[in-house]
Design a protein around this motif. Structure first.
Motif, PDB file in Angstrom:
ATOM      1  N   GLU A 115     -17.605 -12.179   7.096  1.00 38.22           N
ATOM      2  CA  GLU A 115     -16.376 -11.608   7.663  1.00 38.22           C
ATOM      3  C   GLU A 115     -15.149 -12.345   7.118  1.00 38.22           C
ATOM      4  N   GLN A 116     -15.247 -13.677   7.084  1.00 37.70           N
ATOM      5  CA  GLN A 116     -14.120 -14.473   6.582  1.00 37.70           C
ATOM      6  C   GLN A 116     -13.826 -14.145   5.109  1.00 37.70           C
ATOM      7  N   PHE A 117     -14.884 -13.955   4.325  1.00 44.43           N
ATOM      8  CA  PHE A 117     -14.718 -13.572   2.912  1.00 44.43           C
ATOM      9  C   PHE A 117     -13.879 -12.291   2.794  1.00 44.43           C
ATOM     10  N   LEU A 118     -14.101 -11.368   3.722  1.00 40.76           N
ATOM     11  CA  LEU A 118     -13.438 -10.061   3.637  1.00 40.76           C
ATOM     12  C   LEU A 118     -12.003 -10.056   4.150  1.00 40.76           C
ATOM     13  N   HIS A 119     -11.599 -11.116   4.845  1.00 36.72           N
ATOM     14  CA  HIS A 119     -10.235 -11.127   5.373  1.00 36.72           C
ATOM     15  C   HIS A 119      -9.202 -10.984   4.257  1.00 36.72           C
ATOM     16  N   TRP A 120      -9.461 -11.643   3.117  1.00 35.94           N
ATOM     17  CA  TRP A 120      -8.543 -11.519   1.984  1.00 35.94           C
ATOM     18  C   TRP A 120      -8.436 -10.057   1.523  1.00 35.94           C
ATOM     19  N   PHE A 121      -9.579  -9.357   1.534  1.00 34.72           N
ATOM     20  CA  PHE A 121      -9.590  -7.957   1.104  1.00 34.72           C
ATOM     21  C   PHE A 121      -8.758  -7.081   2.045  1.00 34.72           C
ATOM     22  N   LEU A 122      -8.759  -7.415   3.330  1.00 32.29           N
ATOM     23  CA  LEU A 122      -7.943  -6.658   4.282  1.00 32.29           C
ATOM     24  C   LEU A 122      -6.458  -6.802   3.936  1.00 32.29           C
ATOM     25  N   GLN A 123      -6.022  -8.026   3.653  1.00 35.90           N
ATOM     26  CA  GLN A 123      -4.626  -8.263   3.265  1.00 35.90           C
ATOM     27  C   GLN A 123      -4.296  -7.535   1.968  1.00 35.90           C
ATOM     28  N   GLU A 124      -5.225  -7.620   1.023  1.00 34.45           N
ATOM     29  CA  GLU A 124      -5.035  -6.996  -0.283  1.00 34.45           C
ATOM     30  C   GLU A 124      -4.880  -5.475  -0.122  1.00 34.45           C
ATOM     31  N   GLN A 125      -5.671  -4.869   0.755  1.00 35.26           N
ATOM     32  CA  GLN A 125      -5.566  -3.414   0.959  1.00 35.26           C
ATOM     33  C   GLN A 125      -4.218  -3.038   1.559  1.00 35.26           C
ATOM     34  N   ARG A 126      -3.747  -3.855   2.478  1.00 35.08           N
ATOM     35  CA  ARG A 126      -2.427  -3.599   3.047  1.00 35.08           C
ATOM     36  C   ARG A 126      -1.379  -3.554   1.942  1.00 35.08           C
ATOM     37  N   GLU A 127      -1.462  -4.529   1.030  1.00 33.37           N
ATOM     38  CA  GLU A 127      -0.512  -4.626  -0.076  1.00 33.37           C
ATOM     39  C   GLU A 127      -0.666  -3.430  -1.025  1.00 33.37           C
ATOM     40  N   GLU A 128      -1.899  -3.052  -1.323  1.00 35.65           N
ATOM     41  CA  GLU A 128      -2.120  -1.997  -2.325  1.00 35.65           C
ATOM     42  C   GLU A 128      -1.743  -0.616  -1.790  1.00 35.65           C
ATOM     43  N   VAL A 129      -2.033  -0.356  -0.516  1.00 36.11           N
ATOM     44  CA  VAL A 129      -1.612   0.928   0.075  1.00 36.11           C
ATOM     45  C   VAL A 129      -0.083   0.993   0.073  1.00 36.11           C
ATOM     46  N   SER A 130       0.549  -0.116   0.437  1.00 35.50           N
ATOM     47  CA  SER A 130       2.005  -0.164   0.479  1.00 35.50           C
ATOM     48  C   SER A 130       2.610   0.079  -0.900  1.00 35.50           C
ATOM     49  N   SER A 131       2.136  -0.628  -1.925  1.00 35.29           N
ATOM     50  CA  SER A 131       2.765  -0.493  -3.241  1.00 35.29           C
ATOM     51  C   SER A 131       2.479   0.886  -3.840  1.00 35.29           C
ATOM     52  N   MET A 132       1.293   1.443  -3.573  1.00 33.03           N
ATOM     53  CA  MET A 132       0.993   2.775  -4.115  1.00 33.03           C
ATOM     54  C   MET A 132       1.824   3.843  -3.399  1.00 33.03           C
ATOM     55  N   ALA A 133       2.064   3.667  -2.096  1.00 30.45           N
ATOM     56  CA  ALA A 133       2.897   4.621  -1.354  1.00 30.45           C
ATOM     57  C   ALA A 133       4.332   4.595  -1.890  1.00 30.45           C
ATOM     58  N   ALA A 137       6.298   7.712  -3.730  1.00 28.96           N
ATOM     59  CA  ALA A 137       7.622   8.175  -3.296  1.00 28.96           C
ATOM     60  C   ALA A 137       8.584   8.214  -4.482  1.00 28.96           C
ATOM     61  N   THR A 138       8.496   7.187  -5.339  1.00 27.11           N
ATOM     62  CA  THR A 138       9.370   7.114  -6.512  1.00 27.11           C
ATOM     63  C   THR A 138       9.081   8.255  -7.485  1.00 27.11           C
ATOM     64  N   VAL A 139       7.789   8.487  -7.742  1.00 30.36           N
ATOM     65  CA  VAL A 139       7.394   9.537  -8.684  1.00 30.36           C
ATOM     66  C   VAL A 139       7.783  10.913  -8.141  1.00 30.36           C
ATOM     67  N   GLU A 140       7.613  11.125  -6.843  1.00 27.28           N
ATOM     68  CA  GLU A 140       7.948  12.428  -6.261  1.00 27.28           C
ATOM     69  C   GLU A 140       9.455  12.663  -6.286  1.00 27.28           C
ATOM     70  N   ARG A 141      10.222  11.609  -6.061  1.00 24.53           N
ATOM     71  CA  ARG A 141      11.670  11.737  -6.093  1.00 24.53           C
ATOM     72  C   ARG A 141      12.157  12.071  -7.499  1.00 24.53           C
ATOM     73  N   ALA A 142      11.462  11.524  -8.493  1.00 23.19           N
ATOM     74  CA  ALA A 142      11.865  11.753  -9.885  1.00 23.19           C
ATOM     75  C   ALA A 142      11.555  13.175 -10.330  1.00 23.19           C
ATOM     76  N   GLY A 143      10.628  13.850  -9.659  1.00 27.97           N
ATOM     77  CA  GLY A 143      10.277  15.224 -10.023  1.00 27.97           C
ATOM     78  C   GLY A 143       9.741  15.296 -11.441  1.00 27.97           C
ATOM     79  N   ASP A 144      10.350  16.177 -12.258  1.00 30.24           N
ATOM     80  CA  ASP A 144       9.875  16.362 -13.627  1.00 30.24           C
ATOM     81  C   ASP A 144      10.325  15.242 -14.560  1.00 30.24           C
ATOM     82  N   ASN A 145      11.289  14.461 -14.093  1.00 25.35           N
ATOM     83  CA  ASN A 145      11.859  13.449 -14.970  1.00 25.35           C
ATOM     84  C   ASN A 145      11.197  12.080 -14.780  1.00 25.35           C
ATOM     85  N   LEU A 146      10.003  11.938 -15.350  1.00 25.28           N
ATOM     86  CA  LEU A 146       9.271  10.680 -15.170  1.00 25.28           C
ATOM     87  C   LEU A 146       9.906   9.517 -15.926  1.00 25.28           C
TER      88      LEU A 146
END
Ligand SMILES: [Fe+2]
Ligand SMILES: [Fe+2]
Length: 175
Positions: A115-133, A137-146
């Motif tokens: 369980e302790q080994f996986l705690h780092w993965f929980l933090q990492e997922q929080r970061e990765e979901v956040s940065s991908m979201a 948002a950035t890509v959708e705002r840009a529309g066709d102009n990537l």
């Protein structure tokens, strides 16, 4: 018989599959000459590969069998400019659910070291979901102009991941 080690072996396949999916997305953007988006996903692919190798190292350290799995084929054709990023966000959310289920299983089986080994993965997922979201948002705002996204990524550059320092060791060393 503990189910936790088997479940961790399964997670190796999901992490490698995530890595392959990100390589497929990177190659897709590379083909479109979107260098910054390509670079971001090539980097992400290496991170996912490292996640897989951290689990391998944990299984070795805990004297459990390691079975390197085959992986599901990635998606390689995309309908719109934002679709690969939407797929990536979906993938990160799915992996978060997988990690949460692993933590719950470790807890259920009284495997506190696991369980302790996986705690780092929980933090990492929080970061990765956040940065991908944010990226979606950035890509959708840009529309066709990537090219706007390209400029944005070039300006913000390679983000330092503060979690890197506390990351679990990866078998053979992290790349
Ligand atoms: Fe991962
Ligand atoms: Fe990830």
């Amino acid at each position: 018989m503990a189910r936790f080690p088997d479940a961790l072996n399964e997670q190796i396949a999901y992490e490698f599959a995530a890595s392959q999916q990100y390589i497929a997305i990177a190659a897709h953007y590379d083909q479109e000459s979107l260098q910054q988006l390509a670079a971001a996903f090539y980097r992400q692919a290496v991170e996912e590969r490292n996640h897989a190798m951290m689990i391998v190292q944990f299984l070795l350290d805990s004297d459990n069998p390691v079975v390197i799995p085959g992986v599901e084929a990635p998606r390689t054709d995309f309908g719109s400019a934002s679709e690969p990023v939407a797929l990536a966000l979906e993938q990160e959310k799915r992996v978060t659910d997988q990690i949460v289920a692993l933590v719950a299983l470790a807890r259920e089986e009284g495997d506190l070291v696991g369980e302790q080994f996986l705690h780092w993965f929980l933090q990492e997922q929080r970061e990765e979901v956040s940065s991908m979201a944010h990226l979606l948002a950035t890509v959708e705002r840009a529309g066709d102009n990537l090219l706007m996204v390209e400029e944005y990524l070039a300006r913000t550059g390679e983000e330092e991941n503060p979690l890197e320092a506390g990351a679990p060791p990866a078998a053979g060393g992290a790349l």
